[in-house]
Design an enzyme around this catalytic site. Structure first.
Site, mmCIF file in Angstrom:
data_model
loop_
_atom_site.group_PDB
_atom_site.id
_atom_site.type_symbol
_atom_site.label_atom_id
_atom_site.label_comp_id
_atom_site.label_asym_id
_atom_site.label_seq_id
_atom_site.Cartn_x
_atom_site.Cartn_y
_atom_site.Cartn_z
ATOM 1 N N GLU A 98 15.118 12.615 18.557
ATOM 2 C CA GLU A 98 15.466 13.172 19.842
ATOM 3 C C GLU A 98 14.088 14.071 20.148
ATOM 4 O O GLU A 98 13.557 14.467 19.409
ATOM 5 C CB GLU A 98 16.820 14.022 19.443
ATOM 6 C CG GLU A 98 17.375 14.711 20.464
ATOM 7 C CD GLU A 98 17.604 13.919 22.011
ATOM 8 O OE1 GLU A 98 16.808 13.376 22.440
ATOM 9 O OE2 GLU A 98 18.626 14.033 22.376
ATOM 10 N N ASP A 99 14.461 14.399 21.527
ATOM 11 C CA ASP A 99 13.374 15.188 22.034
ATOM 12 C C ASP A 99 13.778 16.852 21.714
ATOM 13 O O ASP A 99 12.961 17.477 21.369
ATOM 14 C CB ASP A 99 12.998 15.041 23.538
ATOM 15 C CG ASP A 99 14.566 15.329 24.280
ATOM 16 O OD1 ASP A 99 15.297 15.252 23.981
ATOM 17 O OD2 ASP A 99 14.411 15.120 25.538
ATOM 18 N N ASP A 102 19.700 21.136 22.231
ATOM 19 C CA ASP A 102 20.221 22.170 22.787
ATOM 20 C C ASP A 102 21.650 22.677 22.679
ATOM 21 O O ASP A 102 21.711 23.503 21.417
ATOM 22 C CB ASP A 102 20.105 21.693 24.410
ATOM 23 C CG ASP A 102 20.155 22.804 25.548
ATOM 24 O OD1 ASP A 102 19.834 24.120 24.834
ATOM 25 O OD2 ASP A 102 20.694 22.732 26.323
ATOM 26 N N LYS A 130 16.364 24.263 20.114
ATOM 27 C CA LYS A 130 17.038 25.502 20.695
ATOM 28 C C LYS A 130 18.020 26.205 20.194
ATOM 29 O O LYS A 130 19.206 25.912 20.541
ATOM 30 C CB LYS A 130 16.980 25.543 22.145
ATOM 31 C CG LYS A 130 16.114 25.593 23.286
ATOM 32 C CD LYS A 130 16.722 25.286 24.545
ATOM 33 C CE LYS A 130 15.718 25.051 25.799
ATOM 34 N NZ LYS A 130 16.588 24.679 27.277
ATOM 35 N N PHE A 151 13.398 26.565 30.021
ATOM 36 C CA PHE A 151 13.422 25.265 30.275
ATOM 37 C C PHE A 151 12.194 24.565 29.994
ATOM 38 O O PHE A 151 11.039 24.831 30.409
ATOM 39 C CB PHE A 151 13.790 24.988 31.845
ATOM 40 C CG PHE A 151 14.356 23.631 32.177
ATOM 41 C CD1 PHE A 151 15.686 23.065 31.538
ATOM 42 C CD2 PHE A 151 13.603 22.712 32.526
ATOM 43 C CE1 PHE A 151 15.992 21.837 31.765
ATOM 44 C CE2 PHE A 151 13.691 21.327 32.763
ATOM 45 C CZ PHE A 151 15.062 20.953 32.399
ATOM 46 N N ASP A 158 11.805 16.013 31.088
ATOM 47 C CA ASP A 158 11.833 16.081 32.197
ATOM 48 C C ASP A 158 12.332 17.297 32.984
ATOM 49 O O ASP A 158 13.232 17.717 32.275
ATOM 50 C CB ASP A 158 12.080 14.826 32.728
ATOM 51 C CG ASP A 158 13.550 14.788 32.881
ATOM 52 O OD1 ASP A 158 14.164 14.957 31.860
ATOM 53 O OD2 ASP A 158 14.221 14.586 33.918
ATOM 54 N N ARG A 164 7.317 14.505 32.421
ATOM 55 C CA ARG A 164 7.486 13.857 31.148
ATOM 56 C C ARG A 164 6.076 13.493 30.698
ATOM 57 O O ARG A 164 5.807 13.403 29.466
ATOM 58 C CB ARG A 164 8.170 12.450 31.249
ATOM 59 C CG ARG A 164 9.829 12.634 31.395
ATOM 60 C CD ARG A 164 10.363 11.090 31.062
ATOM 61 N NE ARG A 164 11.713 11.210 31.792
ATOM 62 C CZ ARG A 164 12.967 11.702 31.199
ATOM 63 N NH1 ARG A 164 12.784 12.426 30.170
ATOM 64 N NH2 ARG A 164 14.040 11.635 31.959
HETATM 65 P P1 5GP Z 1 22.158 19.030 24.191
HETATM 66 O O1 5GP Z 1 23.230 17.820 24.366
HETATM 67 O O2 5GP Z 1 21.918 19.166 22.881
HETATM 68 O O3 5GP Z 1 22.811 20.159 24.825
HETATM 69 O O4 5GP Z 1 21.187 18.432 25.127
HETATM 70 C C1 5GP Z 1 20.317 17.510 24.419
HETATM 71 C C2 5GP Z 1 19.725 16.834 25.837
HETATM 72 O O5 5GP Z 1 19.265 17.774 26.867
HETATM 73 C C3 5GP Z 1 18.102 16.402 25.489
HETATM 74 O O6 5GP Z 1 17.962 15.470 24.905
HETATM 75 C C4 5GP Z 1 17.523 16.926 26.633
HETATM 76 O O7 5GP Z 1 17.298 15.761 27.201
HETATM 77 C C5 5GP Z 1 17.898 17.856 27.567
HETATM 78 N N1 5GP Z 1 17.580 19.227 27.367
HETATM 79 C C6 5GP Z 1 18.084 20.112 26.629
HETATM 80 N N2 5GP Z 1 17.321 21.230 26.902
HETATM 81 C C7 5GP Z 1 16.065 20.900 27.580
HETATM 82 C C8 5GP Z 1 15.041 21.560 28.241
HETATM 83 O O8 5GP Z 1 14.815 22.678 28.003
HETATM 84 N N3 5GP Z 1 14.374 20.770 28.892
HETATM 85 C C9 5GP Z 1 14.688 19.466 29.363
HETATM 86 N N4 5GP Z 1 13.926 19.124 29.928
HETATM 87 N N5 5GP Z 1 15.671 18.963 28.697
HETATM 88 C C10 5GP Z 1 16.396 19.686 27.892
HETATM 89 MG MG MG Z 2 17.572 13.746 25.842
#
Ligand code: 5GP
Ligand code: MG
Length: 179
Positions: A98-99, A102, A130, A151, A158, A164
């Site tokens: 995963e990238d 969050d 995070k 962010f 992206d 990206r």
């Molecule tokens: P989660 O479901 O954990 O809230 O979010 C995961 C997804 O949200 C990540 O795979 C990513 O695509 C997006 N995301 C969360 N935080 C960021 C951020 O700071 N920047 C970007 N570009 N995408 C984020």
């Molecule tokens: Mg993602």
């Protein structure tokens, strides 16, 4: 494009060095295990391919596409599966790439989805984490870097489909997404 970045958190060299370390750990752990590497599109694309080159064991690579952010910088908590795996993961170790983690909703959804299919084991490897933003109980087994609650763009991440291809991890200027 670079002018839209407030600051660089991790340079390309710093990321490369950290990926070497992560890959060494994974190479020890997964020797003879034959996992399915699951890249979460599109954000984890660069991370997955850069890591794959460094992983010295037999693996298959697959991907899923999920939607979460929907062209805004706030997470909705809703996860939708857009593209499922093409591999059968029954009795296979699964390693999710995963990238960024969050709120944790995306990974919680994926872990539950794969657990229904009889996988042998499941682990999560995330380039970024995070931790302050977590809303559900999910942690990565391997993390590249912890990042502050800002962010992030670059290295696959992206904003609205852009940035990206930045070769580093940076913070996007507020003025760009609050326009
Ligand atoms: P989660 O479901 O954990 O809230 O979010 C995961 C997804 O949200 C990540 O795979 C990513 O695509 C997006 N995301 C969360 N935080 C960021 C951020 O700071 N920047 C970007 N570009 N995408 C984020
Ligand atoms: Mg993602």
């Amino acid at each position: 494009m670079n002018n839209d970045v407030e600051k660089v958190l991790y340079t390309q060299d710093q990321v490369n060095q950290r990926l070497d370390e992560l890959a060494n750990t994974l190479t020890e752990k997964y020797q003879g295990e034959f996992p399915v590497l699951v890249s979460v599109m599109t954000g984890a694309m660069i991370f997955t391919s850069e890591m794959m080159k460094r992983l010295n064991f037999k693996l298959n690579v697959d991907y899923v596409d999920v939607s979460s952010y929907e062209e805004s910088s706030e997470s909705t908590g809703k996860v939708k599966l857009i593209q499922d795996l093409s591999h059968d993961i029954k009795d296979r170790p699964v390693l999710i790439m995963e990238d960024i983690i969050d709120t944790g909703h995306t990974l919680k959804y994926l872990v539950a989805l794969f657990a229904n299919r009889g996988e042998k084991s499941i682990e999560i490897c995330s380039l970024l984490d995070k931790p302050d933003r977590r809303e559900v109980d999910v942690e990565a087994d391997y993390v590249g870097f912890k990042v502050p609650n800002e962010f992030i763009v670059g290295y696959g991440l992206d904003f609205d489909g852009l940035y990206r291809n930045l070769p580093y991890v940076g913070v996007l200027k507020r003025s760009v997404y609050e326009k």
